[in-house]
Design a protein around this motif. Structure first.
Motif, short mmCIF file in Angstrom:
data_model
loop_
_atom_site.label_atom_id
_atom_site.label_comp_id
_atom_site.label_asym_id
_atom_site.label_seq_id
_atom_site.Cartn_x
_atom_site.Cartn_y
_atom_site.Cartn_z
N VAL A 88 78.28 80.57 50.08
CA VAL A 88 77.30 81.44 49.44
C VAL A 88 76.14 81.66 50.40
CG1 VAL A 88 75.72 81.71 47.51
CG2 VAL A 88 77.95 80.65 47.15
N ARG A 89 75.86 82.92 50.69
CA ARG A 89 74.79 83.28 51.62
C ARG A 89 73.78 84.18 50.92
NH1 ARG A 89 79.11 84.57 56.40
NH2 ARG A 89 80.45 84.76 54.57
N ARG A 134 76.01 72.88 46.60
CA ARG A 134 75.36 71.79 47.33
C ARG A 134 74.57 72.32 48.51
NH1 ARG A 134 78.34 66.23 49.41
NH2 ARG A 134 76.43 65.11 49.96
N HIS A 135 75.07 73.38 49.13
CA HIS A 135 74.40 74.03 50.25
C HIS A 135 74.40 75.53 50.03
CE1 HIS A 135 76.50 70.40 51.81
NE2 HIS A 135 75.32 70.14 52.33
N MET A 136 73.30 76.15 50.34
CA MET A 136 73.20 77.60 50.32
C MET A 136 72.64 78.06 51.66
SD MET A 136 70.93 80.07 47.81
CE MET A 136 72.09 80.06 46.44
N LEU A 137 73.39 78.91 52.36
CA LEU A 137 72.98 79.36 53.67
C LEU A 137 72.06 80.57 53.55
CD1 LEU A 137 76.36 79.09 55.65
CD2 LEU A 137 74.62 77.33 55.22
N VAL A 138 71.03 80.57 54.34
CA VAL A 138 70.10 81.70 54.41
C VAL A 138 70.31 82.40 55.75
CG1 VAL A 138 67.69 82.44 54.28
CG2 VAL A 138 68.45 80.41 53.01
N ILE A 139 70.58 83.70 55.69
CA ILE A 139 70.90 84.45 56.89
C ILE A 139 69.92 85.61 57.04
CG2 ILE A 139 73.36 83.85 56.83
CD1 ILE A 139 73.87 86.60 55.56
N ASN A 187 73.51 88.48 59.99
CA ASN A 187 74.39 87.40 59.58
C ASN A 187 74.23 86.17 60.47
OD1 ASN A 187 76.35 86.19 57.89
ND2 ASN A 187 77.99 86.70 59.34
N ARG A 188 73.07 86.01 61.07
CA ARG A 188 72.79 84.81 61.85
C ARG A 188 72.02 83.82 60.97
NH1 ARG A 188 74.28 85.36 67.00
NH2 ARG A 188 74.56 87.49 67.80
N ILE A 189 72.27 82.54 61.20
CA ILE A 189 71.70 81.50 60.35
C ILE A 189 70.18 81.48 60.51
CG2 ILE A 189 72.01 79.68 62.09
CD1 ILE A 189 72.55 79.24 58.33
N ALA A 190 69.49 81.54 59.38
CA ALA A 190 68.02 81.46 59.39
C ALA A 190 67.54 80.14 58.80
CB ALA A 190 67.44 82.63 58.59
N GLY A 191 68.36 79.50 58.01
CA GLY A 191 67.98 78.24 57.40
C GLY A 191 69.02 77.82 56.38
N ILE A 192 68.72 76.75 55.69
CA ILE A 192 69.63 76.24 54.67
C ILE A 192 68.81 75.75 53.50
CG2 ILE A 192 69.73 73.85 55.50
CD1 ILE A 192 72.78 73.96 54.95
N ILE A 193 69.36 75.88 52.30
CA ILE A 193 68.69 75.45 51.08
C ILE A 193 69.60 74.46 50.36
CG2 ILE A 193 67.85 76.19 48.81
CD1 ILE A 193 67.04 78.81 50.03
N THR A 194 69.03 73.34 49.96
CA THR A 194 69.76 72.33 49.19
C THR A 194 69.01 72.07 47.90
OG1 THR A 194 68.64 70.52 50.34
CG2 THR A 194 70.73 71.27 51.24
#
Length: 820
Positions: free
Chosen positions: A776-777, A797-802, A806-813
């Protein structure tokens, strides 16, 4: 911070159901402030490799710091940090020529309000990893009709859960009933032998008092010692822990066989010892353990794999079975299948679907049916009317009410809400005192013994000082006591204490009018209110439902008696009716449940459906009034223990925020084809449980790569353990399936079990078939309330922020929604 030291949380290895939180002390001056920059430069095999380690907020669902550290005072990551100016990206310091492909980002630390004091909880992987191996299994199942067989097996498991949960409940109930019968029969004989029957002044209660103390202290001390020294997770009712588990929080050792054994023995000893508690609440925990054990088809405690139910070995499937087990436990406890299902829906479940309703209802019905057969046979009943452990009996006449009584019921609900809020607040303060001043295990056992002695002492004082004698024939108790009374009379005060709390609730519901003095019920309600508040939180296995219902029934019946004393001409004041409303109001004020609680009370007492309206009025009034002051007791315990429980709605302070304002960055990423040596170092040096998989990496900047999936820590460890490398793929590729990873569930191996890759430094891991290609992004500009709803609804458990590329900007838990 007032203390000279604060605690940060650390893991020495992967947290499984066996692990306990590990707290490492660091000095106050070593704690980091927000936006602090860390650097960790590591020399490996004569070359420089920098590995960034998240402290407190990056990829994992835990509150962690670096683990490979021999300094107890200052973490290695916080000491000897090289100074520099400018920005650090992926470990490349300005002016530093580190172009090594194994470099890793340097992390900034963001403040968490509870990060320094919370236990180390991890999240469960409720999101299904739909990788290539999983998709192959799905395609294969279409041709083999595997899906139909899987659904049939799932129904069989739910039926088994209902049967076994009921059998455990029957065993606990029969043992408690037999031991309690022996205990109170012995005490009655002791009273008759040592106390003159008609001489009030010449009575001697010393010998019966000492016997009562002994028969209470011994089982309580034994049960408290088992809980304290063998399995501390079994303390209390277990409902907050099960509720947290179903919300997605991994609670260590909550669903183990040893936990079930200690829970059952602890409940028996506590109830027989006379503590102010009941066996109904722990049955929910017992049902959850049964469901978790049966559904996996193996026992990690006994190291036995029965090689069945392998398709259900993941957190997502296990969660649904645990929910069904909790519903079966409620149904067995109260003989209320509909109430059990509604309890799971209203109080326990965080995720629900239509199919789960039917399966949960079937497990509840099977549980009640099995318990009915066993207990009815045990009691010699031919009509199978013994419905549950909490058997309150049926009212002789239908309970009726007039519409002018509805305001009275509402006032009773308001009273229950006030008393419940006060009870929750007082109990929280008492437990806070315990946590601070009684940290020793032996002290916790002694505390349980002292509370048991206090209960016996207060009961004896009431029996001695209150003269409440009633004629024989009106008392429904099995063994009426003639203590200090004339012939053909019994002591009404002793009748309240010389039986289990459940039997006392039944007496308050069904005793005829005039069975007690006003002073007797007033003192009993006050004493039991204080005793139940002091008992809930001890290191014993006990529930709060029975004492709460008992206190409510006492003051509800008391109010009816006082009103009748003031207005003798009133005819609508049925004491049993107001005892039931008082019990409902008090339960609503403490537990804050409405629909399920009203249905449970109706099913346990057999009242007419027309009486549902007064019950729901009292419950809703109690809940609304109580919610104004504090939360229910289960939610309060979860909050006090700092469990990262996701609420139904985001916290108010998150409104108006964007994803970029709560995300954690930079992120530890792994390339789609990466070196085994780099993966090994990442797992050794950080505790994160999810790693974005990226490609199109510019130079060594993995944390700015293009997202193509996510891989879990447990998967990476299995890959390293089984040497699933590109270079030897012809050996393992034909035999590797999704079952390869399910076989090690739920106690995944630690990275410490992986040998150093000295001879495999140049080996490569291709994550294409192992990673989840559809994580899930969300965009960095998305609103926090929206992404919270997505996160909670999908059980992530993890949500990717792009970003837009579509490049990784951060992660949310999970904790990014709680501790910001």
């Amino acid at each position: 911070m007032e203390d000279a030291k604060a605690s940060l949380i650390s893991l020495d290895e992967e947290t499984t159901d066996d692990d306990e939180p590990v707290v490492t002390k660091v000095t106050k001056k070593s704690l980091l402030t927000p936006k602090t920059i860390l650097a960790d430069v590591i020399n490996n095999d004569a070359r420089t490799t920098s590995t960034g380690v998240g402290v407190g907020n990056n990829n994992s669902g835990t509150l962690t710091r670096g683990i490979d550290n021999d300094d107890d005072d200052v973490p290695a990551l916080l000491d000897h940090t090289p100074s520099y100016s400018g920005n650090a990206i992926n470990g490349n310091l300005p002016g530093n020529d580190r172009d090594n492909a194994d470099s890793e980002p340097i992390f900034r630390v963001r403040s968490r309000t509870a990060a320094s004091s919370t236990p180390n909880y991890e999240s469960l992987d409720y999101e299904v990893c739909e990788n290539t191996l999983f998709q192959e299994e799905q395609r294969k199942s279409l041709t083999e009709r595997f899906s139909l067989r899987k659904d049939i097996i799932r129904w069989i498991i739910f039926i088994q859960i209902g049967i076994i949960t009921a059998l455990i409940a029957c065993t606990i109930d029969i043992i408690i009933e037999e031991l309690s019968e022996l205990k109170y029969l012995f005490l009655m004989n002791s009273v008759e032998s040592n106390v003159p029957k008609s001489d009030i002044t010449g009575g001697d209660l010393v010998v019966p008092f000492l016997y009562w103390i002994l028969l209470s202290v011994l089982p309580v001390a034994f049960g408290a010692a088992m809980v304290t020294y063998i399995e501390p997770i079994t303390a209390g009712s277990g409902i907050p822990q099960v509720k947290s588990y179903l919300n997605g929080v991994k609670i260590p050792r909550i669903v183990r066989i040893k936990t079930l054994a200690v829970k059952a023995i602890g409940v028996i000893t506590s109830v027989v010892g006379g503590l102010a508690g009941g066996k109904e609440g722990p049955m929910i925990h017992a049902g959850a353990v049964v469901a978790a054990g049966i559904s996996q088809g193996k026992s990690t405690t006994f190291v036995k794999d029965f090689r069945v139910f392998k398709a259900f070995r993941d957190d997502h499937e296990k969660r649904d079975f645990v929910l069904g087990g909790g519903a079966a436990g409620v149904s067995a406890a109260f003989g209320a299948p509909i109430g059990g299902m509604l309890f799971s829906l209203e109080e326990a479940a965080s995720f629900w679907n239509q199919n789960l309703i039917w399966r949960t209802l079937v497990a509840s019905i099977i549980s009640v049916f099995t318990l009915n057969i066993v207990l009815s046979t045990y009691h010699g009943l031919n009509d199978f009317t013994f419905t549950g452990l909490f058997n309150l009996g049926k009212f002789d006449q239908p309970l009726k009410f007039d519409y002018f009584e509805l305001p009275i019921f509402m006032l009773l609900g308001v009273t229950g809400g006030l008393l419940g809020a006060a009870w929750n607040s007082l109990n929280t303060k008492i437990n806070g005192f315990r946590k601070r001043y009684i940290p020793w295990k032996f002290g916790k056992v002694c505390e349980a013994v002292v509370v048991a002695m206090l209960g016996v002492t207060l009961a004896c004082m009431m029996i001695y000082f209150i003269n409440d004698c009633r004629p024989l024939g009106n008392d429904p108790t099995i063994h009426p006591v003639q203590l200090f009374c004339e012939d053909n009379e019994y002591n009404a005060v002793a009748a309240l204490w010389f039986q289990t709390p459940e039997a006392t609730v039944r007496s308050l519901f069904h005793d005829p009018p005039g069975s007690h003095k006003i002073l007797t019920l007033a003192m009993f309600a006050l004493v039991y209110y204080v005793l139940s508040c002091a008992t809930f939180g001890l290191n014993v296995s006990l529930g709060v439902f029975i004492p709460t219902a008992l206190v409510g029934a006492a003051w509800g019946r008391l109010l009816a008696m006082v009103t009748f004393y003031l207005f003798p001409e009133t005819e609508f004041l049925h004491p049993g009716k107001y005892a039931l409303i008082g019990a409902a109001a008090n339960l609503g004020g403490v537990l804050r449940m409405t629909i399920s609680l009203s249905v449970i009370l109706m099913e346990t007492t057999g009242v007419e459906t027309s009486f549902f309206f007064p019950l729901i009025i009292a419950l809703i009034s109690a809940k609304w009034v109580g919610d104004y002051f504090n939360e229910g007791i289960y939610d309060t315990q979860i909050e006090v223990n700092h469990v990262p429980m996701l609420p139904w709605e985001p916290l108010p302070q998150y409104k108006g925020l964007r994803a970029r304002e709560i995300l954690s960055s930079p992120v530890v990423c792994i390339k789609l084809r990466d070196s085994a040596h780099y993966i090994y170092n990442v797992l050794k040096k950080c505790d994160h449980n999810g790693f974005p998989v990226v490609d199109d990496v510019k130079g060594v900047r993995r944390s700015e790569g293009r997202v193509c999936g996510i891989v879990l820590r447990s998967q990476l460890i299995v890959i390293l353990l089984k040497s699933l490398y590109v270079e030897n793929s012809h050996f393992w590729l034909p035999n590797t399936t999704i079952q390869t990873f399910r076989d090690v569930y739920p106690r995944y191996p630690s990275i410490k079990s992986v040998r150093k890759l000295d001879d495999k430094i140049n080996y490569t891991v291709d994550l294409a078939m192992f990673m989840n290609p559809s994580p899930v992004r969300v965009n960095a500009h998305d609103s926090v309330p929206r992404i919270f709803q997505i996160f909670r609804a999908l059980g992530l458990r993890h949500m990717l922020v792009i970003n837009n590329e579509n490049r990784i900007a951060g992660i949310i838990t999970r904790r990014d929604f709680i501790y910001k």
